[in-house]
Design a protein around this motif. Structure first.
Motif, PDB file in Angstrom:
ATOM      1  N   SER A  21       0.815  -1.220   0.000  1.00  8.89           N
ATOM      2  CA  SER A  21       0.000   0.000   0.000  1.00  8.89           C
ATOM      3  C   SER A  21       0.846   1.266   0.000  1.00  8.89           C
ATOM      4  CB  SER A  21      -0.922   0.012   1.227  1.00  8.89           C
ATOM      5  OG  SER A  21      -0.155  -0.024   2.426  1.00  8.89           O
ATOM      6  N   GLY A  22       2.158   1.122   0.082  1.00 13.08           N
ATOM      7  CA  GLY A  22       3.038   2.287   0.177  1.00 13.08           C
ATOM      8  C   GLY A  22       3.561   2.796  -1.149  1.00 13.08           C
ATOM      9  N   PHE A  23       3.073   2.238  -2.261  1.00 17.50           N
ATOM     10  CA  PHE A  23       3.514   2.737  -3.567  1.00 17.50           C
ATOM     11  C   PHE A  23       2.415   2.525  -4.595  1.00 17.50           C
ATOM     12  CE2 PHE A  23       4.239  -1.713  -4.253  1.00 17.50           C
ATOM     13  CZ  PHE A  23       4.180  -1.899  -5.628  1.00 17.50           C
ATOM     14  N   SER A  24       2.559   3.215  -5.707  1.00 10.32           N
ATOM     15  CA  SER A  24       1.594   3.092  -6.798  1.00 10.32           C
ATOM     16  C   SER A  24       2.347   2.905  -8.113  1.00 10.32           C
ATOM     17  CB  SER A  24       0.722   4.350  -6.888  1.00 10.32           C
ATOM     18  OG  SER A  24       1.522   5.466  -7.280  1.00 10.32           O
ATOM     19  N   TYR A  25       1.612   2.594  -9.155  1.00 16.01           N
ATOM     20  CA  TYR A  25       2.232   2.499 -10.480  1.00 16.01           C
ATOM     21  C   TYR A  25       2.817   3.847 -10.885  1.00 16.01           C
ATOM     22  CZ  TYR A  25       0.592  -2.212 -11.711  1.00 16.01           C
ATOM     23  OH  TYR A  25       0.405  -3.572 -11.785  1.00 16.01           O
ATOM     24  N   ALA A  26       2.209   4.917 -10.429  1.00 16.02           N
ATOM     25  CA  ALA A  26       2.723   6.247 -10.755  1.00 16.02           C
ATOM     26  C   ALA A  26       4.118   6.450 -10.170  1.00 16.02           C
ATOM     27  CB  ALA A  26       1.772   7.321 -10.224  1.00 16.02           C
ATOM     28  N   ASP A  27       4.351   5.911  -8.968  1.00 20.76           N
ATOM     29  CA  ASP A  27       5.675   6.024  -8.351  1.00 20.76           C
ATOM     30  C   ASP A  27       6.720   5.306  -9.199  1.00 20.76           C
ATOM     31  OD1 ASP A  27       4.792   7.422  -6.029  1.00 20.76           O
ATOM     32  OD2 ASP A  27       4.077   5.535  -5.173  1.00 20.76           O
ATOM     33  N   ILE A  28       6.386   4.106  -9.649  1.00 22.58           N
ATOM     34  CA  ILE A  28       7.325   3.347 -10.478  1.00 22.58           C
ATOM     35  C   ILE A  28       7.556   4.055 -11.808  1.00 22.58           C
ATOM     36  CG2 ILE A  28       7.692   1.172 -11.700  1.00 22.58           C
ATOM     37  CD1 ILE A  28       6.111  -0.230  -9.514  1.00 22.58           C
ATOM     38  N   ALA A  29       6.479   4.555 -12.397  1.00 29.53           N
ATOM     39  CA  ALA A  29       6.594   5.243 -13.682  1.00 29.53           C
ATOM     40  C   ALA A  29       7.528   6.460 -13.573  1.00 29.53           C
ATOM     41  CB  ALA A  29       5.215   5.670 -14.162  1.00 29.53           C
ATOM     42  N   ARG A  30       7.374   7.230 -12.499  1.00 25.90           N
ATOM     43  CA  ARG A  30       8.246   8.400 -12.308  1.00 25.90           C
ATOM     44  C   ARG A  30       9.700   7.976 -12.126  1.00 25.90           C
ATOM     45  NH1 ARG A  30       3.810  10.448  -9.354  1.00 25.90           N
ATOM     46  NH2 ARG A  30       4.620   9.520  -7.427  1.00 25.90           N
ATOM     47  N   LYS A  31       9.914   6.937 -11.351  1.00 27.04           N
ATOM     48  CA  LYS A  31      11.280   6.491 -11.073  1.00 27.04           C
ATOM     49  C   LYS A  31      11.965   5.974 -12.333  1.00 27.04           C
ATOM     50  CE  LYS A  31      13.857   3.888  -7.591  1.00 27.04           C
ATOM     51  NZ  LYS A  31      14.357   5.074  -6.875  1.00 27.04           N
ATOM     52  N   MET A  32      11.190   5.325 -13.206  1.00 25.71           N
ATOM     53  CA  MET A  32      11.755   4.751 -14.419  1.00 25.71           C
ATOM     54  C   MET A  32      11.656   5.679 -15.622  1.00 25.71           C
ATOM     55  SD  MET A  32      10.460   0.773 -14.197  1.00 25.71           S
ATOM     56  CE  MET A  32      11.369   0.386 -15.706  1.00 25.71           C
ATOM     57  N   ASN A  33      10.948   6.791 -15.432  1.00 25.32           N
ATOM     58  CA  ASN A  33      10.711   7.735 -16.528  1.00 25.32           C
ATOM     59  C   ASN A  33       9.989   7.051 -17.693  1.00 25.32           C
ATOM     60  OD1 ASN A  33      10.811  10.290 -17.745  1.00 25.32           O
ATOM     61  ND2 ASN A  33      12.721   9.824 -18.806  1.00 25.32           N
ATOM     62  N   ILE A  34       8.924   6.326 -17.344  1.00 24.44           N
ATOM     63  CA  ILE A  34       8.086   5.690 -18.346  1.00 24.44           C
ATOM     64  C   ILE A  34       6.628   6.053 -18.049  1.00 24.44           C
ATOM     65  CG2 ILE A  34       9.667   3.761 -18.718  1.00 24.44           C
ATOM     66  CD1 ILE A  34       7.874   2.056 -16.911  1.00 24.44           C
ATOM     67  N   LYS A  35       5.728   5.632 -18.934  1.00 26.31           N
ATOM     68  CA  LYS A  35       4.308   5.881 -18.741  1.00 26.31           C
ATOM     69  C   LYS A  35       3.662   4.704 -17.995  1.00 26.31           C
ATOM     70  CE  LYS A  35       4.348   9.735 -21.117  1.00 26.31           C
ATOM     71  NZ  LYS A  35       4.147  11.047 -20.464  1.00 26.31           N
ATOM     72  N   LYS A  36       2.613   4.995 -17.238  1.00 22.46           N
ATOM     73  CA  LYS A  36       1.919   3.929 -16.494  1.00 22.46           C
ATOM     74  C   LYS A  36       1.428   2.794 -17.393  1.00 22.46           C
ATOM     75  CE  LYS A  36      -1.070   4.907 -13.344  1.00 22.46           C
ATOM     76  NZ  LYS A  36      -2.178   5.553 -12.594  1.00 22.46           N
ATOM     77  N   PRO A  37       0.930   3.092 -18.617  1.00 14.29           N
ATOM     78  CA  PRO A  37       0.496   1.986 -19.483  1.00 14.29           C
ATOM     79  C   PRO A  37       1.606   0.971 -19.755  1.00 14.29           C
ATOM     80  CG  PRO A  37      -0.402   4.037 -20.288  1.00 14.29           C
ATOM     81  CD  PRO A  37       0.558   4.410 -19.198  1.00 14.29           C
ATOM     82  N   SER A  38       2.868   1.406 -19.697  1.00 16.49           N
ATOM     83  CA  SER A  38       3.983   0.479 -19.912  1.00 16.49           C
ATOM     84  C   SER A  38       4.046  -0.551 -18.794  1.00 16.49           C
ATOM     85  CB  SER A  38       5.303   1.245 -19.980  1.00 16.49           C
ATOM     86  OG  SER A  38       5.315   2.135 -21.071  1.00 16.49           O
ATOM     87  N   ILE A  39       3.643  -0.148 -17.598  1.00 16.77           N
ATOM     88  CA  ILE A  39       3.613  -1.067 -16.469  1.00 16.77           C
ATOM     89  C   ILE A  39       2.406  -1.991 -16.584  1.00 16.77           C
ATOM     90  CG2 ILE A  39       3.585  -1.271 -13.961  1.00 16.77           C
ATOM     91  CD1 ILE A  39       4.741   1.561 -13.828  1.00 16.77           C
ATOM     92  N   HIS A  40       1.257  -1.410 -16.938  1.00 15.78           N
ATOM     93  CA  HIS A  40       0.035  -2.215 -17.097  1.00 15.78           C
ATOM     94  C   HIS A  40       0.181  -3.249 -18.209  1.00 15.78           C
ATOM     95  CE1 HIS A  40      -2.720  -0.339 -14.245  1.00 15.78           C
ATOM     96  NE2 HIS A  40      -2.225   0.829 -14.587  1.00 15.78           N
ATOM     97  N   TYR A  41       1.016  -2.972 -19.186  1.00 18.13           N
ATOM     98  CA  TYR A  41       1.243  -3.922 -20.277  1.00 18.13           C
ATOM     99  C   TYR A  41       1.761  -5.255 -19.732  1.00 18.13           C
ATOM    100  CZ  TYR A  41       3.394  -6.071 -24.386  1.00 18.13           C
ATOM    101  OH  TYR A  41       3.763  -6.949 -25.377  1.00 18.13           O
TER     102      TYR A  41
END
Length: 217
Positions: A21-41
Motif C-alpha cells: 500500500s506504500g507505492f503506486s504504479y505512478a511512483d514506479i513510472a516516475r522512477k523509471m521515466n516511463i508511462k503507467k500503461p507500460s507497467i500495465h502492459y
C-alpha cells in the motif's frame, strides 16, 4: 535488464520499504521515466506485480542460501549464511524481507477487514446506510483483485531449510525442527526490532547470542 525486470526490481524495493500500500504504479513510472500503461502492459493489476516480485524474491533468496551453504564448513557458518540476506536488507535503509513485509501487511488488512465487517453488521442492525471511508487496497483501480501470496509457504521453506542444516549436523529430526523454528522466529523478530530502532547492532547482538547459545561459543 529489461523493462519488465526493472519494474519488478523497483516494486520489490518499494514493498520492502513501505509495503504494497506504500507505492503506486505512478511512483514506479516516475522512477523509471516511463508511462503507467507500460507497467500495465506487463502487469495489468497490482496483484500481478506483487506476485511477480514475491516469486523472484523467493527464488533469489533460496539460491543465495544454496550458494552460501556450499562454501560453509560448520553448522554455525551455515546458520550465518541464513542470516546474511536479512542483514543485507537492513543495511539498505532498514528494509524488511519482502515476504515478512507482505505477511505483516496481510495481518493488518485482515484486522481492517474484520473491523469493517463488524461496522457493517452494526449499520445493518440500525437500518441505516453510510458510505465507507476505508477502501481496501484490493478495491483500488490498479488492484482489482487481492494479492493472495502464500507467505506461509515461504516461511515453511525457511524452517525446512534450517531443519536440514541441523539434521546434517547430527540433530534428530524433532530436535532439528524445534531449533529451526526457534531460530526462524529469532531472526524475524530481530529484523523487526532492528528496523524499528534503526540499529544493525541490535540485529547482530540478538542473532549472535542465539548462535552462541546453539554452538556453545
Amino acid at each position: 535488464m529489461g523493462t519488465k525486470d526493472d519494474i519488478v526490481r523497483i516494486a520489490t524495493d518499494y514493498i520492502q520499504r513501505n509495503g504494497v500500500s506504500g507505492f503506486s504504479y505512478a511512483d514506479i513510472a516516475r522512477k523509471m521515466n516511463i508511462k503507467k500503461p507500460s507497467i500495465h502492459y506487463y502487469f495489468p493489476v497490482k496483484s500481478d506485480l506483487v506476485r511477480a516480485a514475491f516469486e523472484k524474491y523467493s527464488a533469489d533468496f533460496f539460491e543465495t542460501l544454496r550458494q552460501g551453504v556450499d562454501a560453509a564448513h560448520s553448522l554455525r557458518e551455515e546458520l550465518e549464511v541464513y542470516m546474511r540476506p536479512y542483514r543485507a536488507n537492513l543495511e539498505q535503509g532498514y528494509k524488511l524481507c519482502l515476504c515478512s513485509m507482505l505477511a505483516l501487511e496481510s495481518l493488518g488488512q485482515s484486522a481492517s477487514d474484520a473491523h469493517n465487517a463488524e461496522e457493517e453488521k452494526k449499520t445493518a442492525k440500525r437500518g441505516t446506510h453510510i458510505n465507507a471511508t476505508f477502501v481496501p487496497l484490493r478495491a483500488q483501480a490498479e488492484n482489482r483483485e487481492p494479492a493472495e501470496i502464500n507467505t506461509a509457504d515461504f516461511q515453511a521453506k525457511n524452517i525446512r531449510w534450517l531443519a536440514e542444516r541441523f539434521e546434517h549436523a547430527g540433530y534428530d529430526p524433532e530436535h532439528a525442527q524445534a531449533e529451526a523454528e526457534s531460530l526462524f522466529c529469532t531472526v524475524q523478530g530481530a529484523q523487526l526490532i532492528a528496523r524499528s530502532a534503526q540499529s544493525l547492532d541490535l540485529f547482530d547482538s540478538v542473532t549472535k547470542r542465539h548462535l552462541d547459545n546453539l554452538t556453545g561459543a
